[in-house]
Structures are given as C-alpha cells and as structure tokens.
Design a protein around this motif. Sequence first.
Motif, PDB file in Angstrom:
ATOM      1  N   UNK A 122       0.828  -1.206   0.000  1.00 13.90           N
ATOM      2  CA  UNK A 122       0.000   0.000   0.000  1.00 13.90           C
ATOM      3  C   UNK A 122       0.860   1.252   0.000  1.00 13.90           C
ATOM      4  N   UNK A 123       1.932   1.250   0.796  1.00 14.53           N
ATOM      5  CA  UNK A 123       2.805   2.408   0.853  1.00 14.53           C
ATOM      6  C   UNK A 123       3.470   2.663  -0.493  1.00 14.53           C
ATOM      7  N   UNK A 124       3.825   1.595  -1.207  1.00 18.10           N
ATOM      8  CA  UNK A 124       4.433   1.746  -2.528  1.00 18.10           C
ATOM      9  C   UNK A 124       3.459   2.396  -3.499  1.00 18.10           C
ATOM     10  N   UNK A 125       2.199   1.962  -3.481  1.00 16.70           N
ATOM     11  CA  UNK A 125       1.192   2.533  -4.375  1.00 16.70           C
ATOM     12  C   UNK A 125       0.970   4.011  -4.054  1.00 16.70           C
ATOM     13  N   UNK A 126       0.848   4.329  -2.773  1.00 16.26           N
ATOM     14  CA  UNK A 126       0.605   5.717  -2.365  1.00 16.26           C
ATOM     15  C   UNK A 126       1.783   6.603  -2.752  1.00 16.26           C
ATOM     16  N   UNK A 127       2.993   6.087  -2.609  1.00 17.24           N
ATOM     17  CA  UNK A 127       4.178   6.865  -2.966  1.00 17.24           C
ATOM     18  C   UNK A 127       4.190   7.187  -4.452  1.00 17.24           C
ATOM     19  N   UNK A 128       3.888   6.198  -5.277  1.00 23.34           N
ATOM     20  CA  UNK A 128       3.850   6.423  -6.730  1.00 23.34           C
ATOM     21  C   UNK A 128       2.797   7.472  -7.077  1.00 23.34           C
ATOM     22  N   UNK A 129       1.616   7.373  -6.483  1.00 21.39           N
ATOM     23  CA  UNK A 129       0.547   8.346  -6.745  1.00 21.39           C
ATOM     24  C   UNK A 129       0.979   9.745  -6.319  1.00 21.39           C
ATOM     25  N   UNK A 130       1.613   9.848  -5.146  1.00 18.28           N
ATOM     26  CA  UNK A 130       2.053  11.163  -4.650  1.00 18.28           C
ATOM     27  C   UNK A 130       3.107  11.778  -5.563  1.00 18.28           C
ATOM     28  N   UNK A 131       4.039  10.968  -6.026  1.00 18.00           N
ATOM     29  CA  UNK A 131       5.070  11.484  -6.924  1.00 18.00           C
ATOM     30  C   UNK A 131       4.467  11.918  -8.259  1.00 18.00           C
ATOM     31  N   UNK A 132       3.505  11.159  -8.761  1.00 16.89           N
ATOM     32  CA  UNK A 132       2.831  11.545 -10.001  1.00 16.89           C
ATOM     33  C   UNK A 132       2.027  12.837  -9.817  1.00 16.89           C
ATOM     34  N   UNK A 133       1.582  13.075  -8.582  1.00 20.06           N
ATOM     35  CA  UNK A 133       0.830  14.300  -8.289  1.00 20.06           C
ATOM     36  C   UNK A 133       1.746  15.504  -8.101  1.00 20.06           C
ATOM     37  N   UNK A 134       3.053  15.286  -8.206  1.00 16.07           N
ATOM     38  CA  UNK A 134       3.991  16.400  -8.117  1.00 16.07           C
ATOM     39  C   UNK A 134       4.493  16.703  -6.721  1.00 16.07           C
ATOM     40  N   UNK A 135       4.501  15.734  -5.843  1.00 16.03           N
ATOM     41  CA  UNK A 135       4.985  15.970  -4.483  1.00 16.03           C
ATOM     42  C   UNK A 135       6.452  16.363  -4.480  1.00 16.03           C
ATOM     43  N   UNK A 136       6.778  17.374  -3.694  1.00 18.35           N
ATOM     44  CA  UNK A 136       8.167  17.800  -3.521  1.00 18.35           C
ATOM     45  C   UNK A 136       8.791  17.037  -2.362  1.00 18.35           C
ATOM     46  N   UNK A 137       9.960  16.485  -2.589  1.00 20.15           N
ATOM     47  CA  UNK A 137      10.684  15.736  -1.559  1.00 20.15           C
ATOM     48  C   UNK A 137      11.989  16.457  -1.275  1.00 20.15           C
TER      49      UNK A 137
END
Length: 262
Positions: A122-137
């Motif tokens: 689940x964490x992997x899926x959420x991370x991919x979605x967040x990165x696709x949404x343009x999350x700044x790290x």
Amino acid sequence: MTRSRNLSVALAVAWRSIHNAFTNPALLLPSLIFPLFFFTAFAGGLSRVSSVPGFDFPSGYTAFQFVFVLIQSSAFGGVFVGFAVARDFELGFGRRLLLAAPRREAIVAGYVGAALVRALFTMAVITVVALLAGMNVGGDGIDLFGLYGLAVLVNVAAALWAVGMALRVRTIQGGPAMQVPVFLTLFLAPVYVPLGLLSGWIHAVASVNPATAVLNAGRDLIAGEPAQIAIAVAIAIGLIGAFAVWAQRSLRKAEAAGGQPN
C-alpha cells in the motif's frame, strides 16, 4: 526441530493471510482505497491551507499530507490483519493453528509479517501516486529510509494491537474495537495543519498524543530537516513492546478458551 516447526507455522500463517488478501479484492481494495481517498481529499481539496499565515512547511502541502496518509495506511495495514485473525478463529482455522504450533507466538509473528507485506504494498502505491501528483521531496535517501522505517514501526505496533484484540474476541464483530482506537489516535493528531496552528481542546489533546511526535518526525524527514526522529522512534518501539505483551496475553486467553469465539 521445534524452531524449524515454529518457523514453518509462522511462514504458513503469513503466506495464507497474504494470499487471501491479494486474491480477494474485497480484502485488498479497502486498504488501498481509503488512503488514496484521504490523500486526494486532503492534499487536493485542502491545498489552499498552505496559504494560511504560519504554515511554513518547506516541501508544500502535498508532502505534508503525504506523511499523514503514509503513516495512516501503515497503521491500518496492521489493523486489517486483525480482521483476518478474527475471521480465521471464527471459521475454526485458528483452533487448528493453536494445535499445530509448539510455541504459539509463531502464530502472532506470522500475522504481523503478513501485515507488514500488505502495508509495504500500500505504501508503494501511495508513494507512486504522490510522486505523479507532483509531491516535492526535500529529504535525501537516508531521510526517506528513516521515514519508511518509521512507518514500518507503526505498522508493527498497530498489527500487534489488532492481533491482540482479535485473539481476545475471536470474531469479526470485534472489528470496531480494533479499528476505532487507531482511527481516533491518528485523527486527534495534527492532520491538516501543524501543531502550532491548532487551538483549544484539540491542541491540548494533540500535544500529548504519541501520533503527533510520529507525524512531526515524518514531516521533518520528508522535508530534509530531521529533528524529532529519536523521540518518534522511541515512542514507536515503546508501543511495540507494550502491544507485544498485550498480544501475548491475548494469546493465552485464546488458548484458555480453546480458540472458540466469544
């Protein structure tokens, strides 16, 4: 021989729970849909909160909310395995497990291992979605390792809590008792804004809520400014220790009841 058999029981329990979860959409989808819904609703619908005076999180509101959703999905990945435990005992499989394991703690270990696998997915899926949404790290690899490591600790603590409760009730009707305390703990922390922007009773509650330290540490890590990680890790490890004792005592109650549902 005994160690080998205990390991076999733990692996069998973990594999059965993982297989059931990943082959049954009714079990897998809720653990994906809920965190994705919260991420979309909070990070998208409430993004203007970042313009509130005093909100100065350097990585932006998407990253701010991502940490909450990551910790939440990790915690509920542990809670959902409690439902699997209750279901197994309600159907009679749990009684067979109690007879098969020389050391019954292997049963708990197997379920906790399954919870970790589900949470990592689940964490992997959420991370991919967040990165696709343009999350700044803002954090580097070490910071992100710390963030996901913290989420893993939360998952183990939540799994031990839920497994312990499931072993006490041994019926799926005990689901709210597993879920509601975790839900309230998370949502009485600084979910939408930093602690400093809260006021009234919610500020007082959040100030002593252990989830607040975990969220603050996670947000510091994703922003590349780790400052509270030691406190958060100490809290998480302390909860794991306490809930490990809780799960062990619950296991004894299940043994005394012969694995029969309450």
